[in-house]
Scaffold this motif. Structure first.
Motif, mmCIF file in Angstrom:
data_model
loop_
_atom_site.group_PDB
_atom_site.id
_atom_site.type_symbol
_atom_site.label_atom_id
_atom_site.label_comp_id
_atom_site.label_asym_id
_atom_site.label_seq_id
_atom_site.Cartn_x
_atom_site.Cartn_y
_atom_site.Cartn_z
ATOM 1 N N LEU A 163 4.385 -4.204 7.585
ATOM 2 C CA LEU A 163 3.053 -4.489 8.094
ATOM 3 C C LEU A 163 3.182 -5.281 9.382
ATOM 4 N N LEU A 164 2.543 -4.793 10.438
ATOM 5 C CA LEU A 164 2.585 -5.463 11.739
ATOM 6 C C LEU A 164 1.193 -5.872 12.167
ATOM 7 N N ALA A 165 1.131 -6.873 13.042
ATOM 8 C CA ALA A 165 -0.091 -7.176 13.789
ATOM 9 C C ALA A 165 0.222 -6.910 15.250
ATOM 10 N N GLU A 166 -0.628 -6.121 15.923
ATOM 11 C CA GLU A 166 -0.327 -5.647 17.273
ATOM 12 C C GLU A 166 -1.457 -5.973 18.238
ATOM 13 N N ARG A 167 -1.062 -6.133 19.512
ATOM 14 C CA ARG A 167 -2.043 -6.277 20.588
ATOM 15 C C ARG A 167 -1.531 -5.511 21.796
ATOM 16 N N TYR A 168 -2.345 -4.599 22.319
ATOM 17 C CA TYR A 168 -1.950 -3.760 23.453
ATOM 18 C C TYR A 168 -2.567 -4.284 24.749
ATOM 19 N N THR A 169 -1.801 -4.141 25.840
ATOM 20 C CA THR A 169 -2.302 -4.475 27.172
ATOM 21 C C THR A 169 -1.516 -3.672 28.199
ATOM 22 N N ARG A 170 -2.144 -3.377 29.332
ATOM 23 C CA ARG A 170 -1.457 -2.624 30.388
ATOM 24 C C ARG A 170 -0.624 -3.537 31.292
ATOM 25 N N ASP A 171 -0.850 -4.843 31.219
ATOM 26 C CA ASP A 171 -0.219 -5.781 32.145
ATOM 27 C C ASP A 171 0.922 -6.528 31.453
ATOM 28 N N VAL A 172 2.138 -6.419 32.009
ATOM 29 C CA VAL A 172 3.292 -7.063 31.390
ATOM 30 C C VAL A 172 3.154 -8.578 31.387
ATOM 31 N N GLY A 173 2.565 -9.129 32.459
ATOM 32 C CA GLY A 173 2.368 -10.577 32.510
ATOM 33 C C GLY A 173 1.457 -11.059 31.400
ATOM 34 N N ARG A 174 0.387 -10.334 31.154
ATOM 35 C CA ARG A 174 -0.528 -10.703 30.069
ATOM 36 C C ARG A 174 0.158 -10.549 28.711
ATOM 37 N N ALA A 175 0.971 -9.514 28.566
ATOM 38 C CA ALA A 175 1.697 -9.331 27.306
ATOM 39 C C ALA A 175 2.603 -10.526 27.027
ATOM 40 N N LEU A 176 3.319 -10.975 28.052
ATOM 41 C CA LEU A 176 4.212 -12.130 27.868
ATOM 42 C C LEU A 176 3.430 -13.409 27.613
ATOM 43 N N ALA A 177 2.244 -13.526 28.236
ATOM 44 C CA ALA A 177 1.409 -14.708 27.997
ATOM 45 C C ALA A 177 0.923 -14.739 26.551
ATOM 46 N N ILE A 178 0.535 -13.576 26.029
ATOM 47 C CA ILE A 178 0.125 -13.491 24.629
ATOM 48 C C ILE A 178 1.289 -13.867 23.715
ATOM 49 N N ALA A 179 2.481 -13.364 24.051
ATOM 50 C CA ALA A 179 3.671 -13.692 23.252
ATOM 51 C C ALA A 179 3.957 -15.193 23.294
ATOM 52 N N ASP A 180 3.802 -15.810 24.473
ATOM 53 C CA ASP A 180 4.012 -17.257 24.590
ATOM 54 C C ASP A 180 3.059 -18.022 23.670
ATOM 55 N N ARG A 181 1.814 -17.571 23.626
ATOM 56 C CA ARG A 181 0.828 -18.244 22.784
ATOM 57 C C ARG A 181 1.192 -18.130 21.310
ATOM 58 N N LEU A 182 1.643 -16.949 20.914
ATOM 59 C CA LEU A 182 2.042 -16.757 19.518
ATOM 60 C C LEU A 182 3.272 -17.585 19.175
ATOM 61 N N GLU A 183 4.200 -17.690 20.119
ATOM 62 C CA GLU A 183 5.388 -18.514 19.896
ATOM 63 C C GLU A 183 5.023 -19.987 19.748
ATOM 64 N N SER A 184 4.021 -20.431 20.513
ATOM 65 C CA SER A 184 3.598 -21.836 20.429
ATOM 66 C C SER A 184 3.015 -22.159 19.054
ATOM 67 N N ALA A 185 2.604 -21.113 18.313
ATOM 68 C CA ALA A 185 2.085 -21.307 16.965
ATOM 69 C C ALA A 185 3.191 -21.185 15.911
ATOM 70 N N GLY A 186 4.434 -21.118 16.379
ATOM 71 C CA GLY A 186 5.558 -21.063 15.462
ATOM 72 C C GLY A 186 5.921 -19.675 14.982
ATOM 73 N N LEU A 187 5.398 -18.643 15.656
ATOM 74 C CA LEU A 187 5.679 -17.268 15.274
ATOM 75 C C LEU A 187 6.796 -16.705 16.147
ATOM 76 N N ARG A 188 7.287 -15.529 15.781
ATOM 77 C CA ARG A 188 8.359 -14.885 16.531
ATOM 78 C C ARG A 188 7.897 -13.482 16.951
ATOM 79 N N PRO A 189 7.100 -13.396 18.015
ATOM 80 C CA PRO A 189 6.597 -12.097 18.466
ATOM 81 C C PRO A 189 7.662 -11.321 19.239
ATOM 82 N N ASN A 190 7.397 -10.056 19.434
ATOM 83 C CA ASN A 190 8.211 -9.232 20.315
ATOM 84 C C ASN A 190 7.272 -8.406 21.181
ATOM 85 N N VAL A 191 7.795 -7.866 22.278
ATOM 86 C CA VAL A 191 7.012 -7.035 23.191
ATOM 87 C C VAL A 191 7.802 -5.770 23.471
#
Length: 503
Positions: free
Chosen positions: A390-418
């Motif tokens: 089971l995954l939770a996903e978020r799509y975006t066309r912009d790589v910078g925004r994708a990395l920003a979303i990942a940074d936010r998830l990491e700050s919550a103690g999660l381990r996202p990937n892109v």
């Protein structure tokens, strides 16, 4: 027509989906892993042109060429790029017309062809890959002798190609391929005057692939297919591996995972496998085993191996993984690197600051069934592949925004990937993180439980099986019947995990 119209429409949609221009790095990654370039039509033809340019420049830097040879090579490059551009425009127009006909139901099927109202057609033959023929994209050009091999050595390389992929047309050798590296690897052994045609765009499950046919006008075919196979076997028994090398480059079965785990087998597809070696399966011969078998292949290549190196030929990379401990260690280290780390390195090399992400509560309310993780709206996705997850996903066309979303998830103690997903990037978190989050966040726990209950009731058989397994395995979720009684089913648009492609 054996293949359903829905499947044809899906493949046409994949071929026509928007795509960002390819980079040389991702083109070389695809070639070194799979050999073939596949994707949206706007991506694939540009990727081929990038590869042709890259290979030309690398050959000129690596091999000593006269001015005349350099001129021939550059003319070959320009000719290939011009043909690819012409084919791209033709294919894009045909795909658009065919998709409109299929989507609107105005198509007709006659025999093994599907027609649009204006007469545009494509092949939809049985078990063959659906393809759009390309007409009139043909030219004559020349390729120089870059290898400078003695005739005897060159003929050994030609022999292996003839025993595998090489065909015969009016006593002239030709190669039909969808692999850009083979264009250069084969023409280097059949240099001189060429006739080049781009003949079709194949509609694969990953998008379009381009099929090229090259005929060597300067050479006469010396062997039948059966004669070539017998000669490869005879040379092998006498200790000469060069013909086996090119036969393996043509029809060899690559199993990189087995090579990385120390299982070394030289397997070759053949209609009569007993003529080559032990019969591994109906159409597969086991010719040799052990690391030494690959070492002998590498030794036999000589200067040809230098060419295969710069071409990033995927089958040659398997040879190096089996024989070069340093190369193997570096490959494994790179493979362990998460795609998000690769993206971050590339993004920060451009000295771009990662943007911040603002949460959108309005968006949260609009997307029924979504799960909000650290202020980021994400979609749950039950992956029905091997093992299931089971995954939770978020799509975006912009790589910078994708990395920003990942940074936010990491700050919550999660381990996202892109990862790349066609023209978009997908940020995702895996099952373990979702379950940890559900333990401390009631809203997340309830969203997951409702989603799984819906899949357990209305999903595919595989989705129902996986959803019930997850619900039963983890006591923090209430039973599906209690959820169904207390809440309405959640509707959620679910993206396809099959489209996720590693960068």
């Amino acid at each position: 027509m054996e293949r359903s119209v829905d499947e044809i429409r899906r493949r046409l949609e994949l071929a026509l989906r928007p795509a960002e221009p390819p980079t040389v790095e991702e083109v070389l990654e695809e070639v070194s892993r799979h050999g073939v370039l596949r994707g949206p039509v706007d991506w694939v033809f540009q990727a081929w042109m990038l590869y042709v340019e890259y290979a030309t420049q690398e050959i000129m830097k690596t091999f000593r060429l006269s001015e005349e040879e350099r001129s021939q090579l550059l003319d070959f490059r320009d000719t290939m790029k011009r043909l690819l551009l012409e084919a791209w425009m033709q294919v894009k127009e045909k795909l658009t017309t065919l998709y409109k006909a299929v989507a609107e139901g105005t198509y007709r099927v006659e025999g093994n062809r599907l027609y649009a109202p204006d007469g545009t057609w494509m092949y939809v033959r049985g078990d063959f890959i659906p393809n759009v023929p390309i007409h009139g994209v043909i030219v004559r050009t020349r390729f120089p002798d870059v290898l400078k091999l003695p005739r005897e050595k060159l003929e050994l390389l030609q022999l292996g190609w003839r025993a595998s992929d090489e065909g015969n047309e009016y006593s002239r050798p030709f190669m039909r391929t969808t692999q850009p590296w083979q264009v250069f690897a084969w023409t280097a052994a059949r240099y001189g005057e060429l006739r080049v045609r781009i003949v079709s765009a194949n509609l694969t499950r990953e998008g379009v692939s381009v099929e090229v046919v090259i005929k060597a006008k300067s050479w006469r075919q010396r062997w039948s297919k059966d004669e070539a196979i017998d000669l490869v076997r005879n040379h092998f028994e006498r200790g000469e591996r060069a013909p086996l090398l090119t036969m393996w480059l043509g029809d060899g079965k690559t199993r990189r995972g087995k090579v990385l785990h120390g299982k070394y087998e030289v397997r070759i597809s053949a209609k009569e496998p007993w003529r080559l070696g032990l019969v591994a399966s109906t159409y597969e011969a086991l010719v040799a085993t052990g690391r030494e078998a690959f070492e002998r292949l590498r030794e036999s290549a000589g200067v040809y191996g230098v060419l295969l190196d710069l071409l990033r030929a995927h089958k040659w990379i398997d040879v190096k993984l089996a024989t070069d401990d340093g190369f193997r260690a570096a490959y494994k280290l790179k493979a362990r690197k998460r795609s998000i780390d690769v993206l971050r390195e590339a993004y920060r090399q451009n000295c771009v600051e990662t943007p911040t992400v603002q949460s959108s509560h309005a968006e949260d309310r609009q997307r029924r069934g979504a799960v909000v993780v650290a202020g980021v709206v994400m979609s749950l996705h039950l992956v029905s592949g091997r093992g299931g997850s089971l995954l939770a996903e978020r799509y975006t066309r912009d790589v910078g925004r994708a990395l920003a979303i990942a940074d936010r998830l990491e700050s919550a103690g999660l381990r996202p990937n892109v990862a790349r997903s066609g023209p978009k990037y997908v940020v995702y978190i895996a099952t373990a993180d979702l379950l940890k989050l559900a333990e401390r966040d009631e809203a997340v726990r309830r969203a997951i439980a409702l989603y799984l209950a819906e899949k357990a009731k209305d999903g595919t058989p595989r989705q129902r099986e996986l959803a019930e397994k997850i619900l039963k395995r983890h006591p923090l979720f209430p039973p599906p019947n209690r959820l169904a009684a207390s809440s309405k089913p959640t509707s959620l648009r679910v993206s396809r995990i099959e489209s996720i492609r590693q960068v």
